[in-house]
Write an enzyme that holds these catalytic residues in place. Structure first.
Site, PDB file in Angstrom:
ATOM      1  N   THR A 135       0.852  -1.193   0.000  1.00 54.39           N
ATOM      2  CA  THR A 135       0.000   0.000   0.000  1.00 54.39           C
ATOM      3  C   THR A 135       0.884   1.238   0.000  1.00 54.39           C
ATOM      4  O   THR A 135       1.675   1.446   0.925  1.00 54.39           O
ATOM      5  CB  THR A 135      -0.899   0.000   1.248  1.00 54.39           C
ATOM      6  N   LYS A 235      -6.744   1.943  -3.289  1.00 53.85           N
ATOM      7  CA  LYS A 235      -6.422   1.157  -2.094  1.00 53.85           C
ATOM      8  C   LYS A 235      -6.624   1.982  -0.824  1.00 53.85           C
ATOM      9  O   LYS A 235      -7.266   1.542   0.127  1.00 53.85           O
ATOM     10  CB  LYS A 235      -4.979   0.646  -2.177  1.00 53.85           C
ATOM     11  N   CYS A 291      -3.006  -2.630   8.989  1.00 56.55           N
ATOM     12  CA  CYS A 291      -3.401  -1.830   7.819  1.00 56.55           C
ATOM     13  C   CYS A 291      -4.260  -0.613   8.143  1.00 56.55           C
ATOM     14  O   CYS A 291      -3.889   0.511   7.807  1.00 56.55           O
ATOM     15  CB  CYS A 291      -4.124  -2.714   6.824  1.00 56.55           C
ATOM     16  N   LYS A 351      -7.818  -9.490  15.360  1.00 58.51           N
ATOM     17  CA  LYS A 351      -9.093 -10.034  14.885  1.00 58.51           C
ATOM     18  C   LYS A 351      -8.948 -11.546  14.841  1.00 58.51           C
ATOM     19  O   LYS A 351      -7.814 -12.058  14.911  1.00 58.51           O
ATOM     20  CB  LYS A 351      -9.443  -9.473  13.520  1.00 58.51           C
TER      21      LYS A 351
END
Ligand code: UDX
Length: 481
Positions: A135, A235, A291, A351
């Site tokens: 990214t 993105k 991210c 997560k």
């Protein structure tokens, strides 16, 4: 992954793909390409990492990755190496998957990307397509191009080479840059590689468009072709929008508590509107991971750099940061004082489905609870070892446990921070018996409030405590004829 489900690509050209950087994006990408039939070199200058991968250890937990790694080490289609320069020389297509960490000011640190461009520049020995997967902010592709030319002797494209001095010929300097941002989610990276919602190919030449679209067409998924800057922006915009959805529902959740509404029902009520969609509307302790926090800050920084006041995103970040305080307040409301209290912590990973704890909200919550003087009993199905690098087992107030039940032993409350499936299926009666005081503070709305209260627990969750009688589920009425 069965060979039947993935169409094999024709590699009659014998082209080799090199993937630079064998992290959470690079390794699944390299193995996905190997599964598609390509000859793939995975290069990383971390010799230890390459050694582990070569021995069949993918280093991090990602469902299905270990199997793909074993399969393609055996098939010879995937070759992990630490000689990055040689890997570049052998490749016709190069995927850049190196890290883009953030600087203290939130800006993306592109030093690793630039280092790759220098290596590519020094090792251009024929046409190569260089594909950004990491990214990166818009216009990075232009910098890549400039850097590659600069490090290839500073000769502009099309300059004839000198065979006597060994300087590069025009053909040597022939390359394209493409931006092919990656949308892989951790915990679902292998699945996402083969079944992406869409594939974004940012290209500035017809030749690059053809190579990339041919490469991805076997997946049979929609391909969005744009220029490189647009692809880079897509993105950042995607991650910023998803973060916005999460902060939005978290604010709705706070309001639900004030008016006695149930946020899970609100999510269902708005999510069934196809213009809104149900995903990324789970209220809780907020988003974490490598991210979202980083990419949001980089996007805010990019906007500022270009004089665009994107204050909406600053608020998204502020809302997310406040989730820790809101959760801690709930723990206080349930337990009064926290000094000396024993708390079971269920979930450490940012997560479920991963052992990644980078920017995990759990770590911030644990830190606050330690400062409050609580005794914490930690458990996570995958992230125990990695958490010990942040909070060593010798840390005062921390005990690492062997299971969720072990974490519940003698606890005055259980705090659920990651919604692992195995927690949903806990034997509540057993947990109840193990705890000193049966209180659950559920930061992810994992449990059914009715079932948990029926099992004798005092239960606190996110955005649905105003409506204590609610089951936490909506009841779809059959439409009348
Ligand atoms: C994200 C993007 O989804 C992916 O496309 C991109 O390539 C990388 O970044 P990832 O970081 O793996 O993927 O996790 P994701 O599933 O997006 O979850 C990010 C965070 O948001 C997690 O902490 C998760 O708990 C939180 N989250 C997600 C919520 O709080 N509520 C939701 O409804 C969804």
């Amino acid at each position: 992954m069965s060979n039947n489900s993935i169409p094999q690509v024709s590699i009659s050209s014998g082209a080799t793909i090199t993937v630079l950087g064998l992290g959470h994006i690079g390794l699944p990408t390299a193995l996905g390409l190997a599964e598609l039939g390509w000859q793939v070199i995975g290069a990383d200058d971390d010799a230890r990492k390459v050694g582990l991968i070569r021995s069949g250890d993918p280093i991090f937990f990602e469902p299905g990755l270990s199997e793909l790694l074993s399969k393609h080490l055996a098939s010879g289609k995937f070759q992990p190496v630490e000689d990055v320069e040689a890997a570049v020389r052998k490749a016709s297509i190069i995927f850049i998957c190196v890290g883009t960490p953030q600087k203290p000011n939130g800006q993306a640190d592109l030093a690793q990307v630039e280092a790759v461009a220098r290596v590519v520049g020094r090792n251009l020995n024929g046409y190569k397509l260089i594909v950004e997967k990491s990214t990166v902010p818009a216009i990075t592709a232009q910098w890549l191009r400039r850097t590659i030319v600069r490090y290839n002797g500073g000769k502009p494209l099309g300059t004839a080479g000198d065979s006597a001095t060994g300087s590069p010929s025009a053909a040597d300097l022939d390359f394209d840059i493409a931006s092919n941002p990656e949308f892989l989610r951790e915990g679902k990276a292998v699945e996402d590689f083969f079944h992406p919602d869409r594939i974004v190919c940012g290209v500035d030449s017809e030749r690059a468009r053809k190579i990339l679209t041919d490469l991805y067409s076997p997946l049979g998924r929609p391909i969005v072709v744009t220029d490189t800057s647009t692809a880079e922006l897509i993105k950042h915009a995607a991650n910023a929008f998803l973060s916005t959805k999460i902060s939005f529902i978290n604010m709705v959740s706070d309001l639900c508590e004030k008016v006695g509404a149930d946020v899970t029902a609100v999510t269902r009520g708005i999510g069934l509107d196809s213009r809104i969609g149900p995903q990324f509307l789970d209220a809780g302790i907020g988003y974490g991971g490598y991210c979202f926090p980083k990419d949001l800050r980089a996007f805010i920084h990019l906007a500022e750099e270009h004089g665009v006041n994107f204050s909406l995103l600053q608020e998204v970040e502020r809302v997310n940061q406040r989730r820790v305080d809101i959760f801690i307040r709930k723990v206080h409301e349930a337990l009064w004082t926290l000094r000396g209290k024993t708390l079971g912590i269920l979930g450490l990973a940012f997560k479920p489905g991963t052992d990644d704890i980078r920017e995990a909200v759990s770590l911030k919550i644990i830190q606050v609870l330690l400062e409050e003087g609580s005794q914490l009993r930690l458990y996570d199905p995958q992230a125990m070892a990695i958490t010990q690098t942040v909070f060593p087992p010798s840390t005062a107030g921390i005990t690492y446990c062997s299971s969720a039940y072990d974490a519940a032993k003698g606890a005055q409350a259980l705090l659920l921070l990651t919604e692992w499936e195995e927690f949903r299926n806990l034997d509540l009666a057993r947990v109840h018996d193990l705890m000193e005081v049966p209180i659950i503070v559920d930061g992810r709305n994992l449990f059914n409030p009715v079932a948990v209260r029926k099992a004798g627990f005092e239960y606190v969750s996110m955005g649905r405590d105003g409506s204590r009688a609610s089951s936490g589920r909506t009841h779809a009425l059959k439409p009348t004829a």
